[in-house]
Design an enzyme around this catalytic site. Sequence first.
Site, PDB file in Angstrom:
ATOM      1  CB  ALA A  40      -0.909   0.184   1.288  1.00 13.11           C
ATOM      2  N   PRO A  41       0.664   2.403  -0.633  1.00 13.81           N
ATOM      3  CG  PRO A  41       0.533   4.675  -1.447  1.00 13.81           C
ATOM      4  CD  PRO A  41       1.255   3.604  -0.543  1.00 13.81           C
ATOM      5  N   GLY A  42       0.158   1.233  -3.246  1.00 13.48           N
ATOM      6  CA  GLY A  42       0.180   0.350  -4.485  1.00 13.48           C
ATOM      7  C   GLY A  42       0.700   0.944  -5.648  1.00 13.48           C
ATOM      8  CE  LYS A  60       8.559   1.862  -4.124  1.00 14.45           C
ATOM      9  NZ  LYS A  60       7.723   2.609  -3.187  1.00 14.45           N
ATOM     10  CG  ASP A  92       3.450  -8.821  10.338  1.00 11.48           C
ATOM     11  OD1 ASP A  92       4.159  -8.444   9.746  1.00 11.48           O
ATOM     12  OD2 ASP A  92       3.350  -9.377  11.788  1.00 11.48           O
ATOM     13  CG  ASP A  94       9.145   0.205  -1.010  1.00 10.94           C
ATOM     14  OD1 ASP A  94      10.398   0.975  -1.061  1.00 10.94           O
ATOM     15  OD2 ASP A  94       8.131   1.244  -0.818  1.00 10.94           O
ATOM     16  CB  CYS A 132      12.029   6.791   0.923  1.00 12.13           C
ATOM     17  SG  CYS A 132      10.778   6.470   2.060  1.00 12.13           S
TER      18      CYS A 132
END
Lengths: 179, 314
Positions: free
Chosen positions: B114-116, B118, B163, B180, B231
């Site tokens: 989420a939020p999707g 990638k 999870d 990520d 990031c």
Amino acid sequence: MSLGQDIAWSLLSPDEEATTSVLDWVQEVDVSDELSHIEERFGIAANSFDDCVVFRPNSKWLALVNRDLQLPQRPAVMGLGMPFLYPDMRFPRFTTAAAIRFGHLASRHIIDLEDVDTVRRFVDLQVIPLDPQDHPLVSGPGHLLVRHRGMILGLGNCRRDTPQWTLLAMLPKTWREML
Amino acid sequence: MPGPDLSLFERYRPIIDDWSAFSAALARPLPSVLWCNTLRLSSEHLAQLLRRDGFDPQPIPWYPKAFKLPPGVRAGKTLPFLTGCFHLQEEVSQLPVVLLDPQPGDRLLDLCAAPGNKTLQAAVHMHNRGTVIANDKSKHRLGIMRRNIERLGVTNIAILQADASNLPKRLGRFDRVLADVPCSCQGTSRKNPEVLRLGFRPGARQRGQTSILRKAVQRCRVGGRVAYSTCTYAPEENEAVVDQILSEADGALRLLPARLPGLVGRPGLSSWQGQDFDSSLQQCLRVYPHHQDTGGFFVALLHKAAELPKVGGR
């Protein structure tokens, strides 16, 4: 190792390579009547969707997902595919997502709105007068695919209850709010 | 006008190649970047549409399907966006999928989806073929992904809500896995300046990040690839995590060079504050904001060469 031991071991040790199919998670819905109607109206061949499974995720619409997905055995799949058809109406119709995705396959009942102001009025749900002479791919009232600069914007409803034809957008609020 | 308070980033001064350029980049607004939905139209056609709408799209040198627009442009309020011709996503966030290079027919797992952005990029990269499994803990953020799935018209994605570090074996194996992971987000300060005011405890997220990467390499097929990305600039959340998993793998994993033609970046670190990492960590990629006017990013690309060793006697 005996056969019995093999079976016991397989129960204890899940096969990490095993996957499930879409049909293990959803029940396929027969939409041949609906797709025949779509084919008749827009010229989109019913077999365009043969690689997909159509299923009912809720009471409002049918959804579409690729048939060849390799899904997990666990955990549970929470979401699949995209909204495809509103079936429970006099004339079944594409959802906006499906109109935008598959509209390029249509050969009739498509209307081009070239003027940006007209597009804005369409998105704002204003009634747009139509002159049938200007739209050779439209032969009568009903659902139309609406296009602008080659992009399908969604569906509109064409009416002929006055001497002049009119077009009204069938875009859901969530889509209109994006602009 | 004074620039942002960069005291949080002082600890990175020794590893950043040009501190003054770095500081200057953080004071500038971030450009908008979009990628073309090639299921719907070609990138050349999209560039034409954008120019007709008065934009000046500049192709990204390392990813010709993506275009940069000047800061402040509201491309998300245009008809091409509404009709799914493109998707907005920060330039460096597009790196993991390009490096993973999933092929049509592959089975791909996005562990923290989420939020999707990638996930959708991968689904389109795979020409809407194969299987993309998108997992996240957050139901709300998965809802955002569903709306973008509809807009872009992709039908090869299945969504799970679990999870990431606790997914079962019955998920199956994957050709490509994307991890990520949630991080301290320091690289997003140009978009979210509030990260500069948040406290930072080095290593506070490392255990969770390591668990997710461990799950990623477990779920990857032998011969497959895993991308680990964050990031943030923090080596505790980047090289230290990858180093730990490489060590546990005992040779079953190998780092591939995370490099792309036309992309400027720096190699991963081989040491940080007295801790030495495996020398192959230099294959990782660090991108700083001044390199090509982006946010900050880290990515490691792992190849699974053999089955992982059993741990704990199991």
